[in-house]
Design an enzyme around this catalytic site. Sequence first.
Site, short mmCIF file in Angstrom:
data_model
loop_
_atom_site.label_atom_id
_atom_site.label_comp_id
_atom_site.label_asym_id
_atom_site.label_seq_id
_atom_site.Cartn_x
_atom_site.Cartn_y
_atom_site.Cartn_z
N TYR A 118 -8.95 -7.08 12.80
CA TYR A 118 -8.36 -6.59 11.57
C TYR A 118 -8.31 -7.67 10.49
O TYR A 118 -7.97 -8.81 10.77
CB TYR A 118 -6.93 -6.07 11.83
CG TYR A 118 -6.26 -5.51 10.58
CD1 TYR A 118 -6.35 -4.15 10.29
CD2 TYR A 118 -5.56 -6.34 9.71
CE1 TYR A 118 -5.76 -3.64 9.14
CE2 TYR A 118 -4.97 -5.83 8.56
CZ TYR A 118 -5.08 -4.48 8.27
OH TYR A 118 -4.50 -3.96 7.15
N LYS B 183 -8.17 3.44 2.53
CA LYS B 183 -7.32 4.61 2.30
C LYS B 183 -7.62 5.38 1.03
O LYS B 183 -7.77 6.61 1.06
CB LYS B 183 -5.85 4.20 2.34
CG LYS B 183 -5.42 3.94 3.76
CD LYS B 183 -4.12 3.25 3.87
CE LYS B 183 -4.02 2.63 5.24
NZ LYS B 183 -5.03 1.55 5.46
N ASN C 190 -18.79 26.94 -21.88
CA ASN C 190 -19.40 25.86 -21.10
C ASN C 190 -19.04 25.96 -19.61
O ASN C 190 -17.91 26.28 -19.27
CB ASN C 190 -18.95 24.51 -21.64
CG ASN C 190 -19.39 24.30 -23.08
OD1 ASN C 190 -20.47 24.74 -23.46
ND2 ASN C 190 -18.56 23.66 -23.87
N GLU D 161 -19.97 21.75 -13.77
CA GLU D 161 -20.29 20.38 -14.19
C GLU D 161 -19.36 19.38 -13.51
O GLU D 161 -19.78 18.28 -13.13
CB GLU D 161 -20.18 20.26 -15.72
CG GLU D 161 -21.29 21.02 -16.43
CD GLU D 161 -21.03 21.18 -17.93
OE1 GLU D 161 -21.91 21.74 -18.59
OE2 GLU D 161 -19.96 20.77 -18.41
N SER E 104 0.82 -1.21 0.00
CA SER E 104 0.00 0.00 0.00
C SER E 104 0.85 1.26 0.00
O SER E 104 0.33 2.37 -0.01
CB SER E 104 -0.94 0.01 1.22
OG SER E 104 -0.19 -0.20 2.41
N THR F 49 -39.95 26.66 -7.18
CA THR F 49 -40.20 25.33 -6.63
C THR F 49 -40.57 24.47 -7.84
O THR F 49 -41.18 25.00 -8.78
CB THR F 49 -41.36 25.30 -5.61
OG1 THR F 49 -42.56 25.66 -6.29
CG2 THR F 49 -41.12 26.27 -4.45
N HIS F 50 -40.22 23.21 -7.83
CA HIS F 50 -40.47 22.33 -8.99
C HIS F 50 -39.85 22.89 -10.27
O HIS F 50 -40.34 22.60 -11.36
CB HIS F 50 -41.96 22.12 -9.22
CG HIS F 50 -42.72 21.71 -7.99
ND1 HIS F 50 -42.94 20.42 -7.63
CD2 HIS F 50 -43.29 22.48 -7.02
CE1 HIS F 50 -43.62 20.39 -6.50
NE2 HIS F 50 -43.84 21.63 -6.10
N GLN G 204 -7.29 -2.26 4.49
CA GLN G 204 -6.35 -1.41 3.74
C GLN G 204 -7.08 -0.62 2.65
O GLN G 204 -6.59 0.40 2.19
CB GLN G 204 -5.25 -2.30 3.13
CG GLN G 204 -4.16 -1.54 2.41
CD GLN G 204 -2.94 -2.40 2.19
OE1 GLN G 204 -2.16 -2.64 3.10
NE2 GLN G 204 -2.78 -2.91 0.97
N SER H 194 -15.75 25.40 -26.55
CA SER H 194 -15.92 24.11 -27.21
C SER H 194 -14.81 23.96 -28.25
O SER H 194 -14.36 24.94 -28.83
CB SER H 194 -17.29 24.06 -27.89
OG SER H 194 -17.26 23.16 -28.97
N LYS I 228 -19.39 28.80 -28.04
CA LYS I 228 -19.74 28.16 -26.77
C LYS I 228 -18.88 28.60 -25.60
O LYS I 228 -17.69 28.83 -25.72
CB LYS I 228 -19.60 26.64 -26.92
CG LYS I 228 -20.65 26.04 -27.81
CD LYS I 228 -21.90 25.71 -27.05
CE LYS I 228 -21.70 24.35 -26.37
NZ LYS I 228 -22.93 23.91 -25.74
N ASN J 269 -1.65 -2.73 13.35
CA ASN J 269 -3.09 -2.54 13.47
C ASN J 269 -3.47 -1.32 14.32
O ASN J 269 -4.32 -0.53 13.94
CB ASN J 269 -3.74 -3.79 14.07
CG ASN J 269 -3.59 -4.99 13.14
OD1 ASN J 269 -3.08 -4.85 12.03
ND2 ASN J 269 -4.03 -6.16 13.59
N1 ARG Z 1 -1.01 -1.38 5.30
C1 ARG Z 1 -1.89 -1.90 6.28
C2 ARG Z 1 -3.23 -1.18 6.20
O1 ARG Z 1 -3.26 -0.20 5.57
C3 ARG Z 1 -1.32 -1.71 7.64
C4 ARG Z 1 -1.84 -2.66 8.64
C5 ARG Z 1 -1.33 -4.00 8.38
N2 ARG Z 1 -1.74 -4.92 9.42
C6 ARG Z 1 -1.66 -6.25 9.27
N3 ARG Z 1 -2.07 -6.98 10.27
N4 ARG Z 1 -1.25 -6.79 8.16
O2 ARG Z 1 -4.22 -1.61 6.72
#
Ligand code: ARG
Length: 444
Positions: free
Chosen positions: A301, A309, A269, A274, A7, A139-140, A306, A261, A267, A94
């Site tokens: 966990y 994120k 835009n 948007e 990660s 309204t509407h 993961q 455009s 145009k 964790n």
């Molecule tokens: N990269 C992991 C995460 O984002 C960190 C935690 C990893 N924990 C484990 N027990 N493998 O969740």
Amino acid sequence: MNRFNNSIAFDKVLYEADITGSIAYAKALKKIGIFTNEEYIRVVKALKEILNEFANGKFVIQPSDEDIHTAVERRLTEKVGDPGRKIHTGRSRNDQVATDLRLFLMWKVDELMKKIVDLQKAILRRAEKENNVVMPGYTHLQQAQPILWSHYLMSLFWMLQRDKERFQDCRLRSSVLPLGSGALAGNAFLIDRGALAKELNFAWVSENSIDAVSDRDFIIEFLSACAILMMHLSRYAEDLIIWSSVEFGFVELDEAYSTGSSMMPQKKNPDSLELIRGKTGRVIGNLMKLLTVMKGIPLTYSKDLQEDKEPLFDTIETVRASLEIFKGVVKTTKIHPDKMLAKMDDEMVFATDVADYLVKKGLLFRDAHKIVGRLVRWLTEKGKKFSELPLTTYKRFSTLFDDNVYRLFDLWHSVNLRSAEGGTAKASVVKQIREGKKLLRKQL
Ligand code: ARG
């Protein structure tokens, strides 16, 4: 498998939170004798150097760096040797990742709240300056009653106020320290969690290690608050997009926030709006992503976590950019009050005022509503306006009508009738703006 598992490519943005957490943890380890004072000083110095390496883009990620936590520990050990191999004593990734995320989120929420305040200020300034423009209210998507443009603008101010409160609220629940929960069962080294919390500016220490490493509610709450905020911006974007069309012509986006455009030379835009509307889908999607990931994970966990994120980071960035762009739009969009007036539907916007007038003369509202309904149908059939009718015709609909009915057919008169708190009357809007300013002053 490594590519699938790692990660670091995205969680490296957590470097500051991760290192801040480790510096605090090193202190806690010193307190229980794991680090000597000399080791502690070397570890902190090295961690600060690593922080700088990240900040200056000098940190070199190695293929063995699975995530930000292992990368920092690897580099620390390179720098200080054995003490680096003690930093993870009693700690698990964790409780570490949960701590990092909470810290990071609190910092980002603070930044986003500032962005909301900036947008609110832009709204206030504009509402104050343009407090004399009457436009049709809808309204509407059908014309309903005349309102002040400033009143319309200020409606977003209050939505943003609630968005900010939601951020504050989820910040509060983020402020619970998981560090010291270990992998799931707790910390066996009598680590001083209270001191850790104080060091890292957490308001509380988690009460249950199982919950602490499993919980991602704080992210889900944040993503919900963001989804609501984006939904708000998206609705205003939609209004402004419609109003910038030739058919309406109420507003004109600045060149800086529109594009031409590639094919049609005439145009202009409203791409900025948007995109905000489009990115709302993305932010709502991020919330759905995490809820879906979470719903099947057994405690505590699992690596599924993961996946929390990317939706989080993407949402922060999207909301930040959207708030900034929308502020630019609020500051620069031209309005065309003449077009707003020209499009006012042939006095039909006064129909409620005529009914209210009869009520003030003693009729029950339902009866007044029916009479004016008949009157409106008659006017539409004959292609006439309220102000053109002679009093004798009015009398045919109700004997309660008299000469002063003609006073109703003035937009400012109509606007100023709505003078109860929160209404569109000029005096009420002035008061509303004053309240808005007071609120911001109190908060900053
Ligand atoms: N990269 C992991 C995460 O984002 C960190 C935690 C990893 N924990 C484990 N027990 N493998 O969740």
